[in-house]
Design a protein around this motif. Sequence first.
Motif, PDB file in Angstrom:
ATOM      1  N   SER A  62      13.544  77.258   7.452  1.00 46.86           N
ATOM      2  CA  SER A  62      14.144  78.320   6.646  1.00 46.86           C
ATOM      3  C   SER A  62      15.203  77.813   5.672  1.00 46.86           C
ATOM      4  CB  SER A  62      14.766  79.374   7.561  1.00 46.86           C
ATOM      5  OG  SER A  62      15.856  78.815   8.264  1.00 46.86           O
ATOM      6  N   ASP A  63      15.342  76.510   5.546  1.00 47.18           N
ATOM      7  CA  ASP A  63      16.332  75.933   4.643  1.00 47.18           C
ATOM      8  C   ASP A  63      16.032  76.360   3.202  1.00 47.18           C
ATOM      9  OD1 ASP A  63      18.350  74.453   3.574  1.00 47.18           O
ATOM     10  OD2 ASP A  63      17.480  72.504   4.027  1.00 47.18           O
ATOM     11  N   PRO A  64      17.050  76.801   2.447  1.00 47.38           N
ATOM     12  CA  PRO A  64      16.806  77.273   1.082  1.00 47.38           C
ATOM     13  C   PRO A  64      16.437  76.166   0.100  1.00 47.38           C
ATOM     14  CG  PRO A  64      19.130  77.282   1.545  1.00 47.38           C
ATOM     15  CD  PRO A  64      18.438  76.944   2.836  1.00 47.38           C
ATOM     16  N   SER A  65      16.645  74.923   0.466  1.00 49.05           N
ATOM     17  CA  SER A  65      16.250  73.832  -0.430  1.00 49.05           C
ATOM     18  C   SER A  65      15.747  72.655   0.405  1.00 49.05           C
ATOM     19  CB  SER A  65      17.426  73.395  -1.306  1.00 49.05           C
ATOM     20  OG  SER A  65      18.455  72.877  -0.512  1.00 49.05           O
ATOM     21  N   PHE A  66      14.946  71.804  -0.232  1.00 47.56           N
ATOM     22  CA  PHE A  66      14.438  70.632   0.469  1.00 47.56           C
ATOM     23  C   PHE A  66      14.211  69.519  -0.542  1.00 47.56           C
ATOM     24  CE2 PHE A  66      10.788  73.213  -0.657  1.00 47.56           C
ATOM     25  CZ  PHE A  66       9.866  72.310  -1.155  1.00 47.56           C
ATOM     26  N   MET A  67      14.190  68.290  -0.024  1.00 49.89           N
ATOM     27  CA  MET A  67      13.934  67.124  -0.860  1.00 49.89           C
ATOM     28  C   MET A  67      12.458  66.776  -0.778  1.00 49.89           C
ATOM     29  SD  MET A  67      16.784  66.321  -2.250  1.00 49.89           S
ATOM     30  CE  MET A  67      16.437  64.721  -2.927  1.00 49.89           C
ATOM     31  N   PHE A  68      11.843  66.561  -1.937  1.00 50.84           N
ATOM     32  CA  PHE A  68      10.444  66.165  -2.019  1.00 50.84           C
ATOM     33  C   PHE A  68      10.412  64.908  -2.874  1.00 50.84           C
ATOM     34  CE2 PHE A  68       6.110  66.449  -3.780  1.00 50.84           C
ATOM     35  CZ  PHE A  68       5.411  66.548  -2.595  1.00 50.84           C
ATOM     36  N   GLU A  70      12.046  62.233  -4.801  1.00 48.29           N
ATOM     37  CA  GLU A  70      13.366  62.202  -5.445  1.00 48.29           C
ATOM     38  C   GLU A  70      13.734  63.555  -6.038  1.00 48.29           C
ATOM     39  OE1 GLU A  70      13.566  59.018  -8.245  1.00 48.29           O
ATOM     40  OE2 GLU A  70      12.865  57.542  -6.807  1.00 48.29           O
ATOM     41  N   ASN A  71      12.946  64.566  -5.754  1.00 53.73           N
ATOM     42  CA  ASN A  71      13.154  65.894  -6.312  1.00 53.73           C
ATOM     43  C   ASN A  71      13.838  66.799  -5.298  1.00 53.73           C
ATOM     44  OD1 ASN A  71      11.546  65.290  -8.696  1.00 53.73           O
ATOM     45  ND2 ASN A  71       9.825  65.311  -7.283  1.00 53.73           N
ATOM     46  N   CYS A  80      13.136  72.999  -9.569  1.00 51.84           N
ATOM     47  CA  CYS A  80      13.039  71.640  -9.078  1.00 51.84           C
ATOM     48  C   CYS A  80      13.938  70.763  -9.942  1.00 51.84           C
ATOM     49  CB  CYS A  80      11.584  71.177  -9.160  1.00 51.84           C
ATOM     50  SG  CYS A  80      11.345  69.491  -8.579  1.00 51.84           S
ATOM     51  N   GLU A  81      14.787  69.988  -9.303  1.00 51.31           N
ATOM     52  CA  GLU A  81      15.696  69.096 -10.028  1.00 51.31           C
ATOM     53  C   GLU A  81      15.299  67.654  -9.769  1.00 51.31           C
ATOM     54  OE1 GLU A  81      19.749  69.893  -9.040  1.00 51.31           O
ATOM     55  OE2 GLU A  81      19.487  72.053  -9.259  1.00 51.31           O
ATOM     56  N   HIS A  82      15.231  66.889 -10.835  1.00 51.46           N
ATOM     57  CA  HIS A  82      14.953  65.458 -10.751  1.00 51.46           C
ATOM     58  C   HIS A  82      15.993  64.775 -11.636  1.00 51.46           C
ATOM     59  CE1 HIS A  82      12.587  61.815 -10.131  1.00 51.46           C
ATOM     60  NE2 HIS A  82      12.879  61.529 -11.388  1.00 51.46           N
ATOM     61  N   GLY A  83      17.021  64.239 -10.994  1.00 47.46           N
ATOM     62  CA  GLY A  83      18.135  63.678 -11.764  1.00 47.46           C
ATOM     63  C   GLY A  83      18.832  64.794 -12.523  1.00 47.46           C
ATOM     64  N   ILE A  96       2.839  75.403  -3.508  1.00 46.64           N
ATOM     65  CA  ILE A  96       2.135  74.117  -3.424  1.00 46.64           C
ATOM     66  C   ILE A  96       3.103  73.016  -2.984  1.00 46.64           C
ATOM     67  CG2 ILE A  96       1.010  72.311  -4.790  1.00 46.64           C
ATOM     68  CD1 ILE A  96      -0.254  74.649  -6.428  1.00 46.64           C
ATOM     69  N   LEU A  97       4.297  72.980  -3.564  1.00 45.77           N
ATOM     70  CA  LEU A  97       5.288  71.970  -3.164  1.00 45.77           C
ATOM     71  C   LEU A  97       5.677  72.139  -1.698  1.00 45.77           C
ATOM     72  CD1 LEU A  97       7.667  71.631  -6.232  1.00 45.77           C
ATOM     73  CD2 LEU A  97       6.114  69.926  -5.321  1.00 45.77           C
ATOM     74  N   GLU A  98       5.872  73.380  -1.249  1.00 49.07           N
ATOM     75  CA  GLU A  98       6.212  73.606   0.156  1.00 49.07           C
ATOM     76  C   GLU A  98       5.091  73.146   1.076  1.00 49.07           C
ATOM     77  OE1 GLU A  98       7.139  77.827   0.048  1.00 49.07           O
ATOM     78  OE2 GLU A  98       9.260  77.343   0.347  1.00 49.07           O
ATOM     79  N   PHE A  99       3.852  73.416   0.689  1.00 46.08           N
ATOM     80  CA  PHE A  99       2.713  72.968   1.493  1.00 46.08           C
ATOM     81  C   PHE A  99       2.688  71.446   1.587  1.00 46.08           C
ATOM     82  CE2 PHE A  99      -1.701  71.539   1.822  1.00 46.08           C
ATOM     83  CZ  PHE A  99      -2.067  72.152   3.013  1.00 46.08           C
ATOM     84  N   ARG A 100       2.872  70.773   0.462  1.00 47.96           N
ATOM     85  CA  ARG A 100       2.876  69.303   0.449  1.00 47.96           C
ATOM     86  C   ARG A 100       4.072  68.753   1.229  1.00 47.96           C
ATOM     87  NH1 ARG A 100      -0.051  66.051  -3.107  1.00 47.96           N
ATOM     88  NH2 ARG A 100       0.965  64.610  -1.722  1.00 47.96           N
ATOM     89  N   TYR A 101       5.197  69.434   1.185  1.00 45.16           N
ATOM     90  CA  TYR A 101       6.398  69.001   1.915  1.00 45.16           C
ATOM     91  C   TYR A 101       6.152  69.058   3.420  1.00 45.16           C
ATOM     92  CZ  TYR A 101      11.126  69.354   3.867  1.00 45.16           C
ATOM     93  OH  TYR A 101      12.260  69.180   4.624  1.00 45.16           O
ATOM     94  N   ARG A 102       5.497  70.119   3.892  1.00 50.10           N
ATOM     95  CA  ARG A 102       5.248  70.272   5.333  1.00 50.10           C
ATOM     96  C   ARG A 102       4.147  69.367   5.836  1.00 50.10           C
ATOM     97  NH1 ARG A 102       5.826  76.276   4.525  1.00 50.10           N
ATOM     98  NH2 ARG A 102       8.013  76.609   4.886  1.00 50.10           N
TER      99      ARG A 102
END
Length: 104
Positions: A62-68, A70-71, A80-83, A96-102
């Motif tokens: 349930s974390d509101p943000s995650f690292m994927f 370097e993003n 999404c922040e990159h630098g 899609i990013l959440e699916f790939r993160y998990r």
Amino acid sequence: MPVGQFARSISRSRFFFCPVMMIYLVRSRGLEIGADDYVIKPISPSELVARLKAVLRRAKASDPSFMFGENCVDRIARRCEHGKKVAKLSLRELQILEFRYRKP
């Protein structure tokens, strides 16, 4: 900080994302005042470790943000922040990013 004051501060805060586990001598209102879990003393070390791992698993989901890579992905703002670069995400891109993160 006294337990009562701490409990009031987490129950009032909408932005308190840190999981909280309370340990008591007697049954209490721990869950009602904002704790994610609570245990009653005495408790075995193995049960305490298992409960802490479960609380951390639930918090990660349930974390509101995650690292994927370097993003840094912010679920609430859908960005999404990159630098120094920031990209707004559509709902589908975020999913899609959440699916790939998990499932790396």
